[in-house]
Write an enzyme that holds these catalytic residues in place. Structure first.
Site, PDB file in Angstrom:
ATOM      1  N   ASN A 159       0.802  -1.236   0.000  1.00 36.90           N
ATOM      2  CA  ASN A 159       0.000   0.000   0.000  1.00 36.90           C
ATOM      3  C   ASN A 159       0.832   1.281   0.000  1.00 36.90           C
ATOM      4  OD1 ASN A 159      -2.622  -1.286   0.023  1.00 36.90           O
ATOM      5  ND2 ASN A 159      -2.115  -1.915   2.105  1.00 36.90           N
ATOM      6  N   ALA A 199       2.184  -3.073   6.672  1.00 34.14           N
ATOM      7  CA  ALA A 199       1.477  -3.911   7.649  1.00 34.14           C
ATOM      8  C   ALA A 199       2.149  -5.267   7.865  1.00 34.14           C
ATOM      9  CB  ALA A 199       0.032  -4.098   7.199  1.00 34.14           C
ATOM     10  N   HIS A 255       3.905  -6.114  11.174  1.00 33.31           N
ATOM     11  CA  HIS A 255       3.220  -6.593  12.371  1.00 33.31           C
ATOM     12  C   HIS A 255       2.706  -8.028  12.249  1.00 33.31           C
ATOM     13  CE1 HIS A 255       3.358  -2.305  12.878  1.00 33.31           C
ATOM     14  NE2 HIS A 255       2.512  -2.116  11.873  1.00 33.31           N
ATOM     15  N   ASP A 268      12.282 -14.099   9.669  1.00 36.69           N
ATOM     16  CA  ASP A 268      13.210 -15.199   9.373  1.00 36.69           C
ATOM     17  C   ASP A 268      14.182 -14.808   8.263  1.00 36.69           C
ATOM     18  OD1 ASP A 268      12.095 -16.849  11.283  1.00 36.69           O
ATOM     19  OD2 ASP A 268      10.840 -17.963   9.869  1.00 36.69           O
ATOM     20  N   LEU A 291       6.714   5.835   8.543  1.00 34.59           N
ATOM     21  CA  LEU A 291       6.272   7.226   8.442  1.00 34.59           C
ATOM     22  C   LEU A 291       5.586   7.648   9.737  1.00 34.59           C
ATOM     23  CD1 LEU A 291       4.848   6.495   4.977  1.00 34.59           C
ATOM     24  CD2 LEU A 291       6.484   8.344   5.317  1.00 34.59           C
ATOM     25  N   SER A 292       4.645   6.837  10.172  1.00 28.29           N
ATOM     26  CA  SER A 292       3.929   7.104  11.419  1.00 28.29           C
ATOM     27  C   SER A 292       4.678   6.407  12.562  1.00 28.29           C
ATOM     28  CB  SER A 292       2.496   6.558  11.319  1.00 28.29           C
ATOM     29  OG  SER A 292       2.512   5.142  11.214  1.00 28.29           O
ATOM     30  N   ARG A 317      -0.351   4.048  17.792  1.00 27.17           N
ATOM     31  CA  ARG A 317      -1.589   3.804  17.039  1.00 27.17           C
ATOM     32  C   ARG A 317      -2.318   2.578  17.621  1.00 27.17           C
ATOM     33  NH1 ARG A 317      -0.185   4.055  10.829  1.00 27.17           N
ATOM     34  NH2 ARG A 317      -2.478   4.009  10.739  1.00 27.17           N
ATOM     35  N   ARG A 358      -0.734  -2.702  15.964  1.00 32.17           N
ATOM     36  CA  ARG A 358       0.496  -2.210  15.314  1.00 32.17           C
ATOM     37  C   ARG A 358       1.672  -2.143  16.291  1.00 32.17           C
ATOM     38  NH1 ARG A 358      -1.419  -0.127  10.339  1.00 32.17           N
ATOM     39  NH2 ARG A 358      -3.549   0.634  10.538  1.00 32.17           N
TER      40      ARG A 358
HETATM   41  O1  CA2 Z   1       3.875   4.262   9.266  1.00 33.58           O
HETATM   42  C1  CA2 Z   1       4.281   3.448   8.437  1.00 33.58           C
HETATM   43  O2  CA2 Z   1       5.185   3.687   7.656  1.00 33.58           O
HETATM   44  C2  CA2 Z   1       3.591   2.073   8.342  1.00 33.58           C
HETATM   45  O3  CA2 Z   1       4.573   1.120   8.009  1.00 33.58           O
HETATM   46  C3  CA2 Z   1       2.562   2.204   7.236  1.00 33.58           C
HETATM   47  C4  CA2 Z   1       1.709   0.955   7.080  1.00 33.58           C
HETATM   48  C5  CA2 Z   1       1.108   0.541   8.412  1.00 33.58           C
HETATM   49  O4  CA2 Z   1       0.415  -0.679   8.261  1.00 33.58           O
HETATM   50  C6  CA2 Z   1       2.173   0.388   9.485  1.00 33.58           C
HETATM   51  O5  CA2 Z   1       1.536   0.068  10.694  1.00 33.58           O
HETATM   52  C7  CA2 Z   1       2.953   1.661   9.652  1.00 33.58           C
HETATM   53  C8  CA2 Z   1       0.564   1.215   6.095  1.00 33.58           C
HETATM   54  C9  CA2 Z   1       0.996   1.702   4.762  1.00 33.58           C
HETATM   55  C10 CA2 Z   1      -0.223   2.143   4.024  1.00 33.58           C
HETATM   56  O6  CA2 Z   1       0.114   3.212   3.216  1.00 33.58           O
HETATM   57  C11 CA2 Z   1      -0.878   4.023   2.791  1.00 33.58           C
HETATM   58  C12 CA2 Z   1      -0.497   5.140   2.124  1.00 33.58           C
HETATM   59  C13 CA2 Z   1      -1.444   6.021   1.658  1.00 33.58           C
HETATM   60  C14 CA2 Z   1      -2.774   5.760   1.858  1.00 33.58           C
HETATM   61  C15 CA2 Z   1      -3.164   4.635   2.523  1.00 33.58           C
HETATM   62  C16 CA2 Z   1      -2.214   3.756   2.986  1.00 33.58           C
END
Ligand code: CA2
Length: 145
Positions: free
Chosen positions: A13, A80, A83, A90, A104-105, A110, A114
């Site tokens: 994503n 994702a 997690h 591995d 990024l976040s 959250r 996560r």
């Molecule tokens: O904060 C991050 O970088 C994450 O790896 C982003 C993942 C999330 O599942 C992790 O917990 C934290 C999600 C990536 C989804 O990216 C999107 C970007 C734009 C719009 C929707 C989703």
């Protein structure tokens, strides 16, 4: 002399970055971030190659390939799969690559699902919660390894 290579791997994503949920992930696209990493890499004297896939097995294949190619370090935002993926854990262990986990976040602030990071169990470092800047700081750290 051949430049050290730093591979940046992005999981599911993250190709949507900059198009949705900017309040969480910011306005930069993955292309913007990759271009900035490449430019900073040139200043640091390292080759930076960025890739994205929505498939868990592809991330694992790329880690195996990175081992064969003697990549200096990997920046990994596994999305994702961070997690959920024992397979990714591995692969990091098996390849003994120096992986810096990037987000990024800040997943720890959250939803509870996560809070566990399988990637973090084997990663040498983690940079999170700073938006696109997380990648830039991780690159500095990777180049200094
Ligand atoms: O904060 C991050 O970088 C994450 O790896 C982003 C993942 C999330 O599942 C992790 O917990 C934290 C999600 C990536 C989804 O990216 C999107 C970007 C734009 C719009 C929707 C989703």
């Amino acid at each position: 002399m051949k430049q050290r290579k730093i591979l940046v791997l992005n999981g599911p994503n993250l190709n949507l970055l900059g198009t949705r949920e900017p309040e969480i992930y910011g306005h930069d696209t993955l292309g913007d971030i990759s271009a900035r990493l490449e430019a900073r890499g040139a200043e640091l004297g390292v080759e930076v190659e960025s890739r994205q896939t929505n498939h868990e097995g592809v991330l694992i294949d790329w880690l195996h390939e990175a081992r064969r190619e003697d990549v200096h370090a990997v920046l990994l935002n596994a999305g994702a799969y961070t997690h959920t993926s024992i397979a990714l854990l591995d692969a990091i262990k098996a390849t003994q690559l120096r992986v810096i986990e990037v987000h990024l976040s800040n997943p720890e602030t959250r939803e509870p699902f996560r809070h566990l990071s399988y990637v973090g169990i084997a990663a040498v470092d983690c940079v999170k919660g700073l938006g696109a800047q997380s990648y830039m700081i991780a690159l500095e750290r990777a180049a200094a390894l």
